[in-house]
Design a protein around this motif. Structure first.
Motif, PDB file in Angstrom:
ATOM      1  N   MET A   1       0.925  -1.320   0.134  1.00 17.33           N
ATOM      2  CA  MET A   1      -0.089  -0.198  -0.274  1.00 17.33           C
ATOM      3  C   MET A   1       1.260   1.106  -0.124  1.00 17.33           C
ATOM      4  N   PRO A   2       0.963   2.341  -0.785  1.00 18.34           N
ATOM      5  CA  PRO A   2       1.050   3.537  -0.735  1.00 18.34           C
ATOM      6  C   PRO A   2       0.674   4.269   0.673  1.00 18.34           C
ATOM      7  N   LYS A   3       1.984   4.674   0.818  1.00 20.09           N
ATOM      8  CA  LYS A   3       2.409   5.488   2.236  1.00 20.09           C
ATOM      9  C   LYS A   3       1.303   7.027   1.881  1.00 20.09           C
ATOM     10  N   VAL A   4       2.534   7.570   0.959  1.00 18.01           N
ATOM     11  CA  VAL A   4       1.536   9.149   1.309  1.00 18.01           C
ATOM     12  C   VAL A   4       0.469   9.087  -0.119  1.00 18.01           C
ATOM     13  N   LEU A   5       0.504   8.950  -1.397  1.00 19.58           N
ATOM     14  CA  LEU A   5      -0.113   8.688  -2.494  1.00 19.58           C
ATOM     15  C   LEU A   5      -1.383   8.189  -2.438  1.00 19.58           C
ATOM     16  N   SER A   6      -2.647   8.156  -3.053  1.00 17.22           N
ATOM     17  CA  SER A   6      -3.283   6.985  -3.047  1.00 17.22           C
ATOM     18  C   SER A   6      -3.215   6.178  -4.388  1.00 17.22           C
ATOM     19  N   GLN A   7      -3.889   5.115  -4.412  1.00 23.07           N
ATOM     20  CA  GLN A   7      -3.757   3.912  -5.529  1.00 23.07           C
ATOM     21  C   GLN A   7      -4.007   4.727  -6.403  1.00 23.07           C
ATOM     22  N   ALA A   8      -4.798   5.565  -6.664  1.00 23.28           N
ATOM     23  CA  ALA A   8      -5.198   5.086  -7.675  1.00 23.28           C
ATOM     24  C   ALA A   8      -4.181   7.398  -8.928  1.00 23.28           C
ATOM     25  N   GLN A   9      -3.121   7.561  -7.104  1.00 24.39           N
ATOM     26  CA  GLN A   9      -2.323   8.863  -7.787  1.00 24.39           C
ATOM     27  C   GLN A   9      -0.848   7.720  -8.596  1.00 24.39           C
ATOM     28  N   VAL A  10      -1.086   6.526  -8.045  1.00 20.35           N
ATOM     29  CA  VAL A  10       0.703   6.105  -8.430  1.00 20.35           C
ATOM     30  C   VAL A  10       0.125   5.245  -9.882  1.00 20.35           C
ATOM     31  N   GLU A  11      -1.110   5.113 -10.272  1.00 23.54           N
ATOM     32  CA  GLU A  11      -1.354   4.353 -11.521  1.00 23.54           C
ATOM     33  C   GLU A  11      -0.488   5.641 -12.949  1.00 23.54           C
ATOM     34  N   ALA A  12      -2.355   7.086 -11.678  1.00 26.04           N
ATOM     35  CA  ALA A  12      -1.783   7.938 -13.028  1.00 26.04           C
ATOM     36  C   ALA A  12      -0.450   8.426 -13.220  1.00 26.04           C
ATOM     37  N   ILE A  73       6.335   9.808  -0.709  1.00 26.87           N
ATOM     38  CA  ILE A  73       6.174  10.395  -1.733  1.00 26.87           C
ATOM     39  C   ILE A  73       7.031   9.563  -3.009  1.00 26.87           C
ATOM     40  N   PHE A  74       8.112   9.254  -3.141  1.00 21.21           N
ATOM     41  CA  PHE A  74       9.621   8.585  -3.822  1.00 21.21           C
ATOM     42  C   PHE A  74       9.199   7.614  -4.065  1.00 21.21           C
ATOM     43  N   GLU A  75       8.804   6.895  -2.973  1.00 21.53           N
ATOM     44  CA  GLU A  75       9.134   5.565  -2.605  1.00 21.53           C
ATOM     45  C   GLU A  75       7.465   4.723  -3.122  1.00 21.53           C
ATOM     46  N   ASP A  76       6.597   5.807  -2.695  1.00 19.78           N
ATOM     47  CA  ASP A  76       5.146   5.758  -3.054  1.00 19.78           C
ATOM     48  C   ASP A  76       5.624   4.694  -5.404  1.00 19.78           C
ATOM     49  N   LEU A  77       5.910   5.578  -5.585  1.00 19.62           N
ATOM     50  CA  LEU A  77       6.287   6.074  -6.835  1.00 19.62           C
ATOM     51  C   LEU A  77       7.302   4.566  -7.663  1.00 19.62           C
ATOM     52  N   ASN A  81      14.248   1.747  -2.067  1.00 18.56           N
ATOM     53  CA  ASN A  81      15.907   2.540  -2.409  1.00 18.56           C
ATOM     54  C   ASN A  81      16.141   2.890  -3.059  1.00 18.56           C
ATOM     55  N   LEU A  82      16.515   4.504  -2.292  1.00 21.59           N
ATOM     56  CA  LEU A  82      16.977   5.885  -2.634  1.00 21.59           C
ATOM     57  C   LEU A  82      17.531   6.370  -2.704  1.00 21.59           C
ATOM     58  N   ARG A  83      17.778   6.728  -3.825  1.00 21.48           N
ATOM     59  CA  ARG A  83      19.409   8.086  -4.559  1.00 21.48           C
ATOM     60  C   ARG A  83      19.002   8.893  -4.813  1.00 21.48           C
ATOM     61  N   CYS A  84      20.024   9.772  -4.479  1.00 15.95           N
ATOM     62  CA  CYS A  84      19.469  11.516  -4.495  1.00 15.95           C
ATOM     63  C   CYS A  84      20.469  11.559  -5.663  1.00 15.95           C
ATOM     64  N   TRP A  85      19.333  12.095  -6.723  1.00 14.59           N
ATOM     65  CA  TRP A  85      20.742  12.536  -8.461  1.00 14.59           C
ATOM     66  C   TRP A  85      21.202  13.542  -8.139  1.00 14.59           C
ATOM     67  N   SER A  86      19.741  14.304  -7.926  1.00 11.68           N
ATOM     68  CA  SER A  86      20.793  15.965  -7.545  1.00 11.68           C
ATOM     69  C   SER A  86      19.766  16.897  -6.804  1.00 11.68           C
ATOM     70  N   MET A  87      20.116  18.252  -6.388  1.00 10.47           N
ATOM     71  CA  MET A  87      18.359  18.869  -5.674  1.00 10.47           C
ATOM     72  C   MET A  87      19.117  20.379  -6.521  1.00 10.47           C
ATOM     73  N   ALA A  88      18.203  20.705  -7.429  1.00  9.17           N
ATOM     74  CA  ALA A  88      18.870  21.481  -8.130  1.00  9.17           C
ATOM     75  C   ALA A  88      18.074  23.091  -8.068  1.00  9.17           C
ATOM     76  N   TRP A  89      18.323  23.903  -7.550  1.00 11.59           N
ATOM     77  CA  TRP A  89      17.559  25.480  -8.105  1.00 11.59           C
ATOM     78  C   TRP A  89      17.341  25.982  -9.265  1.00 11.59           C
ATOM     79  N   ARG A  90      15.541  26.065  -9.090  1.00  8.16           N
ATOM     80  CA  ARG A  90      15.922  26.767 -10.908  1.00  8.16           C
ATOM     81  C   ARG A  90      15.212  28.583 -10.344  1.00  8.16           C
ATOM     82  N   VAL A  91      15.911  29.412 -10.606  1.00  9.62           N
ATOM     83  CA  VAL A  91      15.208  30.845  -9.717  1.00  9.62           C
ATOM     84  C   VAL A  91      15.175  31.504 -11.256  1.00  9.62           C
ATOM     85  N   MET A 182       5.665  16.302  -9.577  1.00  9.10           N
ATOM     86  CA  MET A 182       6.375  15.049  -9.595  1.00  9.10           C
ATOM     87  C   MET A 182       6.087  14.296 -11.574  1.00  9.10           C
ATOM     88  N   PHE A 183       7.727  14.641 -11.685  1.00  4.97           N
ATOM     89  CA  PHE A 183       7.373  13.471 -12.622  1.00  4.97           C
ATOM     90  C   PHE A 183       8.468  13.203 -13.333  1.00  4.97           C
TER      91      PHE A 183
END
Length: 281
Positions: A1-12, A73-77, A81-91, A182-183
């Motif tokens: 079961m997702p932790k934060v998102l609904s199953q419908a959101q995961v499927e979307a 949120i990321f785990e639901d998707l 087991n998660l790694r950070c690719w970047s934290m990128a500011w867009r101002v 999220m994309f």
């Protein structure tokens, strides 16, 4: 079961390659992080370094990447087991000029998949030049891109898609402070100009599953949650403080490898975010 998102959101998300909006934090906390950025901006000359791997420069940025709710949120998707690719500011300035053309992040050597959470730290609607994406385009494969030295482009190589597609299918990712869009990094996306009056503050929280396909040039990432049994990525050092000499040296070492990946076949030199001088804000 997702932790934060609904199953419908995961499927979307699986169907469309995007999901928006998702509440990541309170508006008050989002404003706090904007204020932290602006305080740093006021005292350092090379704030463009925050455009990539900013979690290696500032512990408070790493706090966002490690936030349990954000990681849920990321785990639901993409799994636990998660790694950070970047934290990128867009101002984006309210200059009615700067933009990001249609592009796919995966077209420039990134690991796949990477899931991006575009975290709004200010109002991010059409007036402010919010992100836009084409649902389902993450399944199209890599489209043809060209690069340009257009100073109005906020992209590292001024890249843009040259193949035709139905732009009428694009949707706006309108966000309030504290919300994320999220994309998938293969989604066709871009953003328009900011008509103001305020700057637009986005922080791209970029995560990948440990099983992700690595890029052709070996890269480092930081393990955020779970375990990594694949060994496709090197580990990154945590910052010992904000903008310290050690943090800056570690950032430079890591970003040099990232620049070799992104600009390997480029006719245009790296932006200041990657140690070059080409790209304007």
């Amino acid at each position: 079961m997702p932790k934060v998102l609904s199953q419908a959101q995961v499927e979307a998300f699986q169907r469309d390659g995007c999901l928006s909006p998702v509440r990541a934090m309170s508006a008050e906390r989002a404003r706090h992080y904007r204020e932290r950025f602006e305080a740093l901006e006021a005292r350092v000359p090379d704030i463009k370094k925050m455009k990539t791997k900013s979690h290696l420069l500032c512990p408070w940025v790493l706090d966002i990447a490690e936030d349990p709710h954000v990681l849920d949120i990321f785990e639901d998707l993409i799994g636990p087991n998660l790694r950070c690719w970047s934290m990128a500011w867009r101002v984006k300035k309210a200059d009615r000029e700067t933009f990001a053309g249609w592009h796919q992040d995966s077209a420039y050597g990134a690991a796949t998949p990477v899931v991006l959470g575009a975290l709004a730290l200010s109002d991010c609607g059409p007036t402010q030049g919010c992100l836009r994406g084409v649902p389902g385009s993450h399944t199209w494969g890599i489209l043809r891109h060209e690069e340009s030295d257009d100073p109005r482009s906020i992209l590292a190589r001024g890249q843009f898609i040259t193949e035709s597609f139905d732009e009428s299918k694009a949707v706006d990712f309108s966000l309030q402070p504290g919300e994320m869009a999220m994309f998938d990094n293969s989604l066709v996306h871009g953003s328009g100009t900011n008509f103001g009056p305020d700057r637009r503050f986005l922080l791209l929280v970029e995560m990948l599953p440990t099983w992700a396909k690595p890029p052709r040039v070996r890269q480092s990432t930081m393990l955020m949650r779970g375990v990594d049994t694949y060994g496709n990525f090197d580990d990154e050092p945590r910052p010992d403080g904000e903008w310290t000499p050690a943090a800056l040296a570690n950032w430079s070492s890591v970003v040099e490898k990232r620049a070799r990946l992104i600009f390997e076949d480029s006719k245009i030199g790296p932006s200041e975010a990657y140690g070059g001088t080409r790209r304007a804000t």
